[in-house]
Design an enzyme around this catalytic site. Structure first.
Site, PDB file in Angstrom:
ATOM      1  N   LYS A  40      -6.907   3.153   8.450  1.00 63.27           N
ATOM      2  CA  LYS A  40      -6.019   4.177   7.886  1.00 63.27           C
ATOM      3  C   LYS A  40      -6.692   5.550   7.883  1.00 63.27           C
ATOM      4  CE  LYS A  40      -3.569   0.930   4.875  1.00 63.27           C
ATOM      5  NZ  LYS A  40      -3.296   0.525   3.478  1.00 63.27           N
ATOM      6  N   SER A  54       0.806  -1.229   0.000  1.00 63.40           N
ATOM      7  CA  SER A  54       0.000   0.000   0.000  1.00 63.40           C
ATOM      8  C   SER A  54       0.836   1.275   0.000  1.00 63.40           C
ATOM      9  CB  SER A  54      -0.930   0.003   1.212  1.00 63.40           C
ATOM     10  OG  SER A  54      -0.178  -0.022   2.412  1.00 63.40           O
TER      11      SER A  54
END
Length: 1162
Positions: free
Chosen positions: A1088, A1045
């Site tokens: 996140k 990511s």
């Protein structure tokens, strides 16, 4: 046997007169028992040695020659060669005698070897022919006085042959066993005592193991070496059945050859081989020989004989010094050998008379023999005894031959007071052991009977050896007894061994007596109990316990709806139990099996509640938030309401630790009204925990599913299988594979447990599994489950959970339920922000518990003992037990005033009571308030100090990424890149994983390939970064980082460094990149985004494929104040990050944007 003197007197002179031809034939005939004339005519020492060798063969003949090991003196076979009458009538008589001799030889084949029989038969025929020839010649001659005189002398010589032969072969059995030609065939054989050589300087050494041999006690020894077997057989064949037995020092070795003197103990025994027999240990294995040895005396090894040590002449000569008698005979010249019959003429007298008959022929014959067999004075009188076993020297080095010497006892006084005392003590110990152990008494009696030649208990040395033989002492102790030459020391050692045997015998007797006592007691109790049962049964007072048990099982089974197959098994096992005795081992096994079979709730189930409103109420009471999970559970219950059951559904709750997966399972059971059972399979390695053990094992039990059914007593409970992602695999099976049958809706209708061994229907059980990650769950098992993602809680949800659930629970647990304690929302928010950032609430619960414990401690210390006194204990309910407190100080550190209580002292007991302690009531007016300002006093300094590393604009080469931590929380992670002179290498630091390293390589390759379009180089052909090294680092190196990511953030950092353009710190991004610049979706967006919200990020650049996930799972409270940009390729990322800079204007021509990204404004 007819005496020689009587034989001479009973024979006529003319009949006993041999001719010169007869004398020559008598000397030349190769019989085993030589005639006197042969020994008298020969002056060669070699012949004398041969005669003594014949004596050895006669005394120590093998079992093949000697019948049943009996030493006999048969009539000499040379009696059949007596002088034949000179006239024809006497010749015919001799012919008849010769025929009878031949017949007797045939009858004695079992006692005499075939070779000797054939030799005697040939001699008889020769004698017959010789008699005929002599008769014909003598009939033509006139008998003269001289010849008569000569005949008389020769008759004496011929008649005295057995006596001369007896001088060298006393007790020999090498002659004819039937005594043919003796003149009296019915003369009985005389039994002679075997003569054992007193000195035997050289023996075949046979190593033995386990125990040494002692003189006078038989021992069977097995030999497997073919050369040693051959040597033993040759020793028996040559009449030398003697070996030396020596104990090996290494009891583990099994060798038949002594290679060096250090291999065996130096002191052994001189043994006689009494019998041998061969045996085959198995197909393909070599033949072995078992020899029965009878030890005679102790000997010591002087040295090992090596090949070539003896000369050929010494090896070919026989051993002379066999016994003292033979040694004395050898010391005299041949003419001085005395006859054992006083009236028989001496050898010298006979020789003088025989010298007148064919003296020339004798001299010629002696000359010829001396030429064929040259002799020397050194050979005739050797300086040392020659080898008696020289004929096996050719087997060296495959056999071990040793020079030995006798071990003599030191002189002692048999009437010594010490010796007699020790002997008396030995005999008394013998008696004591014999009283305790009958087998020991029989063993001692057997050994004593084998030594009938002397009284064992009157001879000190034999008594010591007997004590060593019957003991089971260590090998070293037994060898020490064998080595001892002092009779007093030997007796002392033997007494010690026997004393140890006595101690062991006493201990064995005590153990046996105790066991017998217990057995007798139990038998008596059993007998009385059986009598009592019989009496009660006759009076009708009480039925048999087994009958009650059977009735109880039948009553249980009648209340259950057992399937037909299970009912059949139950009836069979119950019938078996009826016919078994309670004392039988199978009784308990069958009883336990029937007990488990009736404990399973066949057909018993609890009524289910599918009320949706009730389910909603229960779920909201137990959990806050988790809307998607609650909706899925309600849908599941709605289907069950319509169908009437929820069969075939296996739920799997997956999420980080502490999010409430296990409590959700409990809430589902409470909402449905089902029984609840939980077991964990984390670290499980044994299949038997799932499938059960076989009934044949001791302590066998069914598996967890059956145990769950027994505990909940219904067949439709909710079984929660915890930590299904942490199941292990070991040598004893794969439990994950065993779970397939239990969780598969198509198979669990007939689940087969190894213990019960009958099909069980588990289809009505609702299985709920929990897991932290799905990657470690086996694919086939995961395919059978319906996964419900239980993601973490946001800050607002955590605050509500802390206020409604965690704080009241912690307050009551700390004993402050009625006390005014205020935990402000600001304190809870600070606790969540700076102490507990993980997705779950388990760590938050720990900190809240800590706060209330600190508050309780503060209240108790502030009020003191006056306000909160200790309750008084009632004396009637107080008891005392022995103190078990450890001493806090070791003995070496005690001061003079310190004293540890001893048992029985006043301080060595502790009071105990059964009265529960009552809670104390805190006085009214006590108030405690926890705010954000004093939170540090309760939980310590903050763990997280700031949400992001760069609060102001960072330098070029720094971008902001988003990461997902292992505890289920998200984090804002800066990425730093710098360049330096080098060779174009890329260095990565910060505890990065393999995937994130690949993402960095992909990002750098894309930047290099588009360097001209990005404005890094001035032309497309210009090469960049060949002379510079690039270093990428991600801070907080103690935390491992992995995943794809960070691709977009790494590429942005490279472009920022090479274009020397700063990145806005309020912009964060996440997403995986491909080599050609595509942006791919990633996971963990909720955590996140929560981390970005906490850090004050204003713009998030995420892959466009993640937009549905964000819209569905991220609360609006978290998305508030954040602009979301959904991108498809890295061009859109770069335009969005460097918006409003010179790079944007340059890239419109070199790197044009094909499509504007989607936006979601706050």
């Amino acid at each position: 046997m007819l005496p020689i003197r009587a034989a001479v007197r009973s024979s006529s002179c003319n009949r006993c007169r041999p001719t010169t031809f007869s004398l020559a034939r008598s000397i030349a005939t190769p019989t085993s028992s030589k005639s006197v004339s042969h020994y008298l005519d020969h002056r060669s020492n070699d012949v004398i040695a041969s005669a003594i060798h014949a004596q050895q063969r006669g005394i120590h003949s093998s079992s093949r020659i000697s019948e049943k090991k009996r030493w006999v003196n048969p009539a000499s076979e040379n009696d059949k060669d007596k002088s034949i009458n000179e006239d024809e009538g006497e010749s015919a008589k001799a012919e008849i005698k010769s025929d009878s001799t031949t017949n007797e030889v045939k009858k004695g084949k079992e006692e005499v070897s075939e070779k000797d029989s054939s030799t005697e038969a040939e001699s008889s025929k020769t004698a017959e022919e010789r008699a005929k020839n002599i008769a014909e010649k003598e009939s033509k001659k006139v008998e003269s006085p001289a010849s008569s005189s000569s005949s008389t002398i020769r008759t004496s010589s011929s008649t005295s042959t057995p006596s001369a032969s007896s001088l060298f072969s006393s007790g020999s059995t090498s002659g004819s066993g039937s005594g043919s030609g003796s003149g009296n065939s019915n003369t009985p054989k005389e039994i002679a005592k075997p003569i054992i050589p007193e000195t035997y300087p050289q023996v075949l050494a046979v190593p033995i193991t386990h125990r040494p041999l002692f003189p006078g006690f038989y021992k069977a020894v097995t030999v497997r070496s073919p050369p040693v077997i051959k040597a033993i057989r040759e020793l028996q064949a040559k009449g030398q059945p003697y070996v030396g037995a020596f104990l090996l020092k290494d009891s583990a070795s099994d060798s038949d050859v002594v290679e060096n003197l250090d291999q065996v103990h130096p002191v052994g025994v001189f043994c006689q081989i009494t019998s041998c027999f061969t045996s085959n240990e198995g197909e393909g294995k070599p033949e072995s020989l078992t020899a029965v040895l009878f030890p005679h005396r102790r000997i010591r090894i002087d040295d090992l004989v090596k090949p070539g040590q003896l000369s050929e002449e010494q090896q070919s000569l026989p051993f002379v010094n066999v016994s003292e008698a033979s040694t004395e005979g050898d010391s005299k010249p041949e003419a001085e050998v005395e006859s054992f019959e006083p009236d028989v003429p001496s050898v010298e007298a006979v020789r003088e008379e025989l010298g007148t008959v064919s003296k020339e022929r004798d001299d010629a014959e002696l000359d010829s023999e001396s030429q064929s067999q040259p002799q020397s004075s050194a050979a005739t009188t050797p300086s040392k005894p020659l080898s008696p076993i020289g004929f096996i020297h050719n087997l060296l080095p495959d056999v071990s031959i040793t020079n030995v010497s006798n071990v003599a006892l030191q002189p002692y006084d048999k009437d010594s007071q010490v010796i007699r005392a020790i002997m008396s003590e030995l005999i008394s110990v013998f008696k004591e052991i014999a009283q305790l152990q009958p087998m020991f008494r029989e063993q001692v009696t057997s050994f004593a009977m084998s030594n009938t030649s002397s009284q064992v208990f009157d001879e000190p040395d034999k008594l010591a050896d007997l004590a060593a033989v019957v003991s089971t002492a260590d090998v070293s102790d037994l060898q020490a007894v064998l080595d001892s030459t002092s009779i007093e020391d030997r007796l002392q050692r033997a007494l010690i061994l026997l004393k140890k045997e006595l101690i062991n015998a006493q201990l064995q007797f005590k153990i046996a007596r105790d066991v017998d006592t217990k057995i007798q007691k139990r038998q008596r109790e059993y007998y009385l109990m059986e009598q009592l049962k019989g009496i009660k049964k006759e009076l009708g007072m009480e039925s048999d316990g087994k009958d009650k048990l059977v009735e109880g099982f039948k009553e249980k089974a009648s209340k259950l709806a057992m399937p037909e197959g299970v009912r059949k098994v139950f009836d069979e096992e119950l019938n078996k139990l009826v016919h078994l005795e309670p004392a039988a081992s199978e009784f308990n096994v069958t009883r336990n099996y029937i007990d488990w079979l009736t404990q399973v709730p066949w057909g018993v189930h609890s009524p289910e509640n599918y009320d949706i409103s009730h389910a909603i109420k229960v779920l909201d009471e137990d959990h806050y938030g988790l809307k998607d999970v609650k909706d899925r559970i309600l849908e599941f219950m709605a289907v069950g309401k319509l169908r009437g059951s929820v069969e075939g559904k296996i739920l799997c709750l997956a999420g980080p630790p502490g999010v409430g997966k296990t409590s959700i399972g409990k809430s589902i059971a409470r909402a449905l009204g089902r029984q609840f059972f939980r077991f964990s399979v984390g670290g499980l390695t044994d299949v038997a925990e799932i499938k059960g053990h076989r009934r044949t094992y001791i302590g066998a039990m069914p598996g967890k599913p059956v145990q769950a059914l027994k505990k909940v007593a219904t067949e439709n409970p909710l079984i929660l299988i915890d930590e299904v992602d942490k199941i292990s695999k070991a040598y004893n099976g794969d439990p994950a594979s065993a779970l397939l049958e239990m969780l598969d809706p198509e198979q669990n209708k007939s689940f087969l447990d190894h213990y019960l061994d009958v099909p069980i229907d588990l289809s009505r059980v609702l299985f709920v599994c929990t897991a932290n990650v799905l990657e470690t769950i086996p694919g086939p098992l995961l395919d059978r489950m319906e996964v419900l993602e239980v993601s973490g809680y946001v800050s607002a949800e955590k605050m509500s959970i802390a206020d409604k659930y965690l704080s009241p629970q912690a307050k009551e647990a700390a004993g402050l339920k009625e006390v005014d304690i205020d935990l402000s929302p600001g304190a809870i928010e600070a606790l969540i922000r700076y102490y507990c950032r993980e997705s779950g609430v388990r760590n938050l619960k720990k900190h809240i518990d800590k706060i209330y414990r600190k508050a309780a401690f503060k209240i108790v210390t502030d009020l003191g003992e006056e306000a909160l006194p200790e309750p008084k204990q009632l004396d009637s309910s107080t008891q005392t037990v022995e103190s078990a407190e450890p001493d806090t100080k070791p003995a070496s550190e005690h001061l003079p005033g310190d004293r540890s209580p001893s048992p029985g002292d006043a301080g060595s007991t502790k009071p105990v009571t059964t009265v529960p302690r009552q809670a104390l009531k805190v006085p009214d007016g006590v108030h405690v308030k926890i705010t954000q300002d004093n939170l540090r006093d309760y939980v310590g300094p903050p763990i997280y100090h700031k949400d992001r590393l760069y609060t102001s604009a960072p330098p070029a080469g720094v971008s902001t990424g988003l990461g997902y931590l292992g505890n289920g929380s998200g984090a804002v992670m800066p990425i730093e890149v710098t360049a330096m002179p080098g060779k174009g290498n890329l260095q990565l630091t910060g505890k990065l994983g393999e995937v994130i390293r690949e993402s960095a390589q992909i990002a750098l390759s894309w930047v290099k390939s588009n360097a001209y379009s990005l404005g890094i180089t001035k032309s497309e052909t210009e090469v960049t970064l060949n002379d510079r090294d690039v270093h990428l680092h991600m801070p907080e190196g103690g935390i491992g980082k992995e995943g794809p990511s960070a691709g977009t953030a790494i590429l942005t950092a490279f472009v920022s460094l090479f274009t020397k353009t700063k990145v806005d710190p309020d912009v964060a991004m996440t997403g995986e990149i491909s080599l050609l610049g595509q942006v791919l979706p990633v996971g963990g967006l909720k955590e996140k985004i929560l981390a970005a919200h906490r850090a004050g990020i204003k713009k998030l650049i995420v892959p466009v494929a993640c937009k549905p996930d964000i819209d569905e799972n991220v609360p609006l409270s978290v998305k508030k104040g954040i602009e979301f940009v959904f991108v498809e390729d890295v061009k859109q990322v770069l335009y969005e990050v460097f918006r409003g800079t010179e790079n944007e204007n340059r890239w419109r021509d070199t790197l044009p944007l094909e499509k504007e990204p989607e936006r979601d404004s706050p």
